[in-house]
Design an enzyme around this catalytic site. Sequence first.
Site, PDB file in Angstrom:
ATOM      1  CB  ALA A  24      -0.915  -0.006   1.226  1.00 33.45           C
ATOM      2  CE1 TYR A  25       4.987   5.654   3.192  1.00 34.55           C
ATOM      3  CE2 TYR A  25       6.826   4.401   2.279  1.00 34.55           C
ATOM      4  CZ  TYR A  25       6.325   5.564   2.846  1.00 34.55           C
ATOM      5  OH  TYR A  25       7.151   6.624   3.069  1.00 34.55           O
ATOM      6  CB  SER A  26       5.688   0.443  -2.336  1.00 38.29           C
ATOM      7  OG  SER A  26       6.535   0.095  -1.257  1.00 38.29           O
TER       8      SER A  26
END
Length: 729
Positions: free
Chosen positions: A625-627
């Site tokens: 999700a972050y990347s």
Amino acid sequence: MLNRWDDGEAAQWTRLGDLGEITYGSRLVGADPALVLHGGGNTSIKGHSTDPWGEPVPTLWVKGSGWDLATIEPPGFAPLRLEPVRRLAELAELSDTEMVSQLRIHLLDASAPNPSVEAILHALLPHRAVLHSHADAVLALTNTAEGDERVRELWGDRAVVVPYVMPGFDLARRCADEWQAQAHDGTEAMVLLNHGIFTFAETTRQAYDSMIDRISEAEQCLADAGVTSFGEADAGAAEGRSAPSPGSDAVETVAELRAAISAAAGVPMLLRDVHDERADAFCARDDLASVAQRGPATPDHIIRTKQFPMVGRDVAAFVDGYRAYFERNSGRHIDGGSKSGHGSRGGTSQASLTMLDPAPRLVLDRELGLWTAGRRAADCDIVADIYLHTIDVINAAEALGGYVALGEADLFDVEYWELEQAKLARAGAPAVLAGQVALVTGAASGIGRAAAAALASAGAAVVGIDIDPVISVDHDGDSDRPSALHGSAWFGIEGDITDLGALSTAVVAAVNRFGGLDIVVAAAGIFGPSAPLAALAEDHANAPACASSARGRRPDADRSRSGTGDHHHESALGTAWQQTFDINVVGAANTLAAAHRVMRHSPTGGRVVIVGSKNVPAPGKGAAAYSASKAALTQLARVAALEWAADGITVNVVHPDGVFDTGLWSDELIAERAASYELTPEQYRRRNLLGRELTSADVGALIAQMCSPAFAHTTGAQIPQDGGSDRVV
Ligand SMILES: [Zn+2]
């Protein structure tokens, strides 16, 4: 006028001797803005000091240039040998530069500040304690056609009255002559028309009482003449006037006005709204253009305010007017001629003068109200203070029959007097981002806070927005905050960046407080859940919400949104996924969208810095999700760079890695991420080519650099700040 003398406090000071006594009295004069404003006025005391050979030396301690009476300390007084300074007045001529040199020669302390330019005048007065103020009430009486008679009517022969002469040696000489002609045992004051008043006595207490008594008499005289509402200049900002609301034209009107003023100045300028009912009433006067353009209440205001404010918004016309004023008056200084009786002043002013920037420092507009312009928020505030008192003086003088200020030749002589210009020069070179306005998201903590602090240290005025209410707890300073993030150049506003309305409010705050927007730093972000991609499906199958949603989420994430809500049918992991995108991508898109209509008027063109992540070029397992969100954010920045190049706005991305001193990281998360790379937490912290750990302050410093002129020709760039990654290099 309130007499602020306190015997208990006075006793503390007088124990320090002559210097303590005058320090206390000076502070009392400085404490009342209706007496002096921002460095105005001066004071002195006479006594004896002892030279290195043990001989007593008659000494004059006079206020040092650059000190403010309100905050002066004993070292703020310059100790002078009284007798030679007194004798300087016997000279037929002395240029101001030579006077400053002579005063320094007669100092008893080589490290003392430059003595006030009125030092000779203080030396000539026979009394031990001397106080000089620019009291509003005296300015109201003397900035009238019959100022001389009004003073005579009020004080009879108790006051020595001196016609206007520019401060410095000539004024000291003139005062000496008038003193000789008018003074007697009953003399209580010396009034300098269009300038201010001196009181004097054997003790500072008596001189101060006399100052308060004289000003009270002057105020009573105004009241008797029917002047009402005098002395309310510091009543405080009124809530009455509504600020431009989001979506209104006023926001862009102000941003355009600031751009025009900055162009006239040749540098970015702040433009600050002065919320004040009396200022609004003044701006609504039918005769505004006439009364506001007659000149300042006392000449030393001119270095802050220019010779008069701009009425309306025609900056080009104001600039033309200023140029014409400069051309009409600068000739006298160059050829030493004596048009209208004004010869050249000062030893070095024979050289041709360089015109100061012709930008207005005050805007009076029927619709917008009173705004002040300056390089720093503090400069704007000084101008605002001065003008609110000027409004008092003008209103009172108008009620007496008409405000009459000094002619432009006298004003010009003060504005271009080298000693006044030296006061401004002493402030030093402006910081690299002086006059610029920044909006920083996520500014309560971590990289956002570090960026806000770095921008503020570089001279920018900063509006910070954050979901964390601590952002707006104390606008005026908080000991826990970086020292740069307080005072009038900082404004914190609580808001959720996933709400476009909250960002519009922040942009409006930037316009009202500082006139526009030049820099946007999108730093708010969350890490989101640390989980393998396949867990999304498992999570969805297993549970319709709840416990697992907290896993991997940082405190900022919990504060960001209400969590489930509409997404109750989704998995907890799915909700967290959505939230990561909402904050990291949609929040940044909102920020850019809300800022654009104001930023496109930026005098510098506009600078956007997006906080990306090393995960964009080198993604990590378990951080899908972050990347993915940071990759989407980077793509957003690239599109913005394409779309906004035509407006002159640069958009660049910084990709930090391993900034562990932020709220994003807990020891738990570091351990978790370290494990996914099969590293210890210590190895994980320094897992870069240089083997260095990065701090949020390092990232803040790079962001400030990316907003500096060094990056003026760079847009659409992605700058790594990761200590070097063997996966990227
Ligand atoms: Zn003065």
